[in-house]
Design an enzyme around this catalytic site. Structure first.
Site, PDB file in Angstrom:
ATOM      1  N   HIS A  13      16.769   5.597  -8.250  1.00  0.00           N
ATOM      2  CA  HIS A  13      15.331   5.909  -8.093  1.00  0.00           C
ATOM      3  C   HIS A  13      14.680   5.937  -9.476  1.00  0.00           C
ATOM      4  CE1 HIS A  13      11.978   8.364  -6.021  1.00  0.00           C
ATOM      5  NE2 HIS A  13      11.564   8.119  -7.250  1.00  0.00           N
ATOM      6  N   HIS A  15      10.949   4.705 -11.842  1.00  0.00           N
ATOM      7  CA  HIS A  15       9.598   4.122 -11.953  1.00  0.00           C
ATOM      8  C   HIS A  15       9.505   3.378 -13.276  1.00  0.00           C
ATOM      9  CE1 HIS A  15       8.033   6.570  -8.581  1.00  0.00           C
ATOM     10  NE2 HIS A  15       8.917   7.438  -9.015  1.00  0.00           N
ATOM     11  N   LYS A  99      10.133   1.909   1.034  1.00  0.00           N
ATOM     12  CA  LYS A  99       9.831   3.275   0.582  1.00  0.00           C
ATOM     13  C   LYS A  99       8.667   3.863   1.368  1.00  0.00           C
ATOM     14  CE  LYS A  99       9.798   6.903  -2.085  1.00  0.00           C
ATOM     15  NZ  LYS A  99       9.869   7.187  -3.506  1.00  0.00           N
ATOM     16  N   HIS A 136       9.889   9.627   0.255  1.00  0.00           N
ATOM     17  CA  HIS A 136       9.346  10.718  -0.557  1.00  0.00           C
ATOM     18  C   HIS A 136       9.152  11.862   0.426  1.00  0.00           C
ATOM     19  CE1 HIS A 136       7.058  12.561  -3.924  1.00  0.00           C
ATOM     20  NE2 HIS A 136       6.634  13.284  -2.904  1.00  0.00           N
ATOM     21  N   HIS A 174      14.845  12.403  -4.431  1.00  0.00           N
ATOM     22  CA  HIS A 174      14.649  13.609  -5.267  1.00  0.00           C
ATOM     23  C   HIS A 174      14.644  14.910  -4.451  1.00  0.00           C
ATOM     24  CE1 HIS A 174      10.663  12.406  -4.039  1.00  0.00           C
ATOM     25  NE2 HIS A 174      10.483  11.569  -5.016  1.00  0.00           N
ATOM     26  N   ASP A 247      14.446   9.509 -10.960  1.00  0.00           N
ATOM     27  CA  ASP A 247      13.003   9.636 -10.779  1.00  0.00           C
ATOM     28  C   ASP A 247      12.285   9.610 -12.121  1.00  0.00           C
ATOM     29  OD1 ASP A 247      10.600   9.804  -9.439  1.00  0.00           O
ATOM     30  OD2 ASP A 247      10.675  11.977  -9.199  1.00  0.00           O
TER      31      ASP A 247
END
Ligand code: NCD
Ligand code: ZN
Length: 344
Positions: A13, A15, A99, A136, A174, A247
């Site tokens: 995971h 970004h 996602k 999420h 997360h 994350d």
């Protein structure tokens, strides 16, 4: 001085953003990890296979020459996702997973799913084609306390989805609470959960230590100590359901140190150092490889990496910041502080 050699880990995971930030942050992840599940919450979001293929190309161009790194792409689900495009993208090797961002739950989730039943046909197609759903896990509503959003998601979204689509495989991203740990454990083989370094190392006091600490603000927000302890027990257990997902979520400093600051902690430069500290503290170094390098590939039905990395208990100082030319800078986790471990 302890050392630990393990199969090269993956980050399930992360970004990477786009444009000038992408170029600065990708090398940090590629240095430590062989593969990463790349989050699609760009502006505009990555909602179809063509966008994902183009984004993957931009990531590959940001890699330092000779780097061995594979980005695994995800499809940002919306109320209007084209199931045929998602299935085709998965079949063609563009999408690894899809996602679910509940609308307005986090950064760039405004195009997310407004009510779970709107995507039931998509979830049916994903179940059929064995495309994992990455969630999420926060339910957002005026009646829900921000610290209870994860539990709200489990009760109102996750459990109904698991019951309705019995073969759909789900990663709750997360994890931040004991309840989330329990729900992953209760669905062996069907569910996985990623755990970030910050949720293993800090509780919510860290957001308010001596004043307001915007660089400790992420979503789902840090929780109380009993939840941190449950997460540490899960991560260091070796159980197959729990795996590494940083994350890492870079934001320019001025957008975090602001009246309405962005959520996200940029951990990529120190990810393995942060995780291994937890395993060393828990006397569980022998289980770090399961969490970092084995459980994730098993869930995603991918082979584990053949290369090895060695972590050395040797102190190092973390950079004060990472410059993004012409745009500002980004503060990493532990900016300017020492860490006890180094990656060889
Ligand atoms: C992430 C981001 O900035 O994109 N922020 C965060 O606090 N984790 C989004 C997310 O994963 O929730
Ligand atoms: Zn994230």
């Amino acid at each position: 001085m302890r050392t630990l050699t393990i199969r090269r880990p993956d980050d399930w995971h992360v970004h990477f953003r786009d444009g000038p930030i992408l170029a600065q942050v990708v090398p940090f992840t590629a240095r430590q990890f062989a593969r990463a599940i790349v989050m699609p919450n760009l502006v505009p979001p990555v909602t179809n296979a063509a966008m994902a293929a183009a984004y993957r190309e931009r990531i590959m161009r940001a890699l330092p020459p000779g780097t061995d790194f594979t980005p695994l792409m995800t499809c940002y689900l919306t109320d209007g996702t084209d199931a045929a495009d998602l299935v085709r993208g998965h079949r063609d090797g563009i999408f690894t997973a899809a996602k679910l961002y509940p609308a307005h739950a986090t950064t760039n989730s405004g195009h997310g799913v407004t009510a779970i039943d709107k995507i039931y046909p998509i979830l049916a197609a994903m179940e059929e084609r064995e495309i994992p759903l990455l969630a999420h896990g926060e339910f957002v509503g005026a009646d829900i306390d921000v610290f209870d959003r994860e539990r709200g998601f489990i009760d109102r979204v996750l459990l109904p989805v698991l019951a309705r689509f019995p073969r759909l495989r789900v990663v709750m991203e997360h994890l931040t609470t004991a309840e989330a740990v329990a729900v992953v454990r209760a669905h062996p083989g069907r569910m996985g959960g990623t755990i970030t370094p910050q949720h293993l190392l800090f509780n919510r006091n860290a957001i308010f230590e001596g004043g307001l600490r915007p660089h400790m603000y992420c979503l789902p927000v840090l929780k109380r100590e009993k939840h941190r302890l449950a997460l540490r027990a899960a991560a260091t257990s070796g159980e197959a359901g729990f795996f590494l997902g940083t994350d890492s979520a870079p934001h320019l400093r001025h957008l975090k140190e602001a009246d309405c600051g962005c959520a996200g902690i940029f951990s990529a430069p120190v990810a393995l150092q942060a995780y291994v500290k937890v395993f060393a503290q828990e006397g569980a170094l022998d289980r770090f490889e399961a969490f970092a390098s084995l459980n994730g590939p098993t869930f995603y039905r991918l082979p584990p990496n053949e290369q090895r990395v060695t972590l050395v208990e040797k102190a190092a100082r973390v950079a004060e910041n990472i410059a993004v030319p012409n745009h500002g800078d980004i503060l990493p986790l532990f900016a300017g502080q020492p860490v006890d471990w180094s990656v060889d």
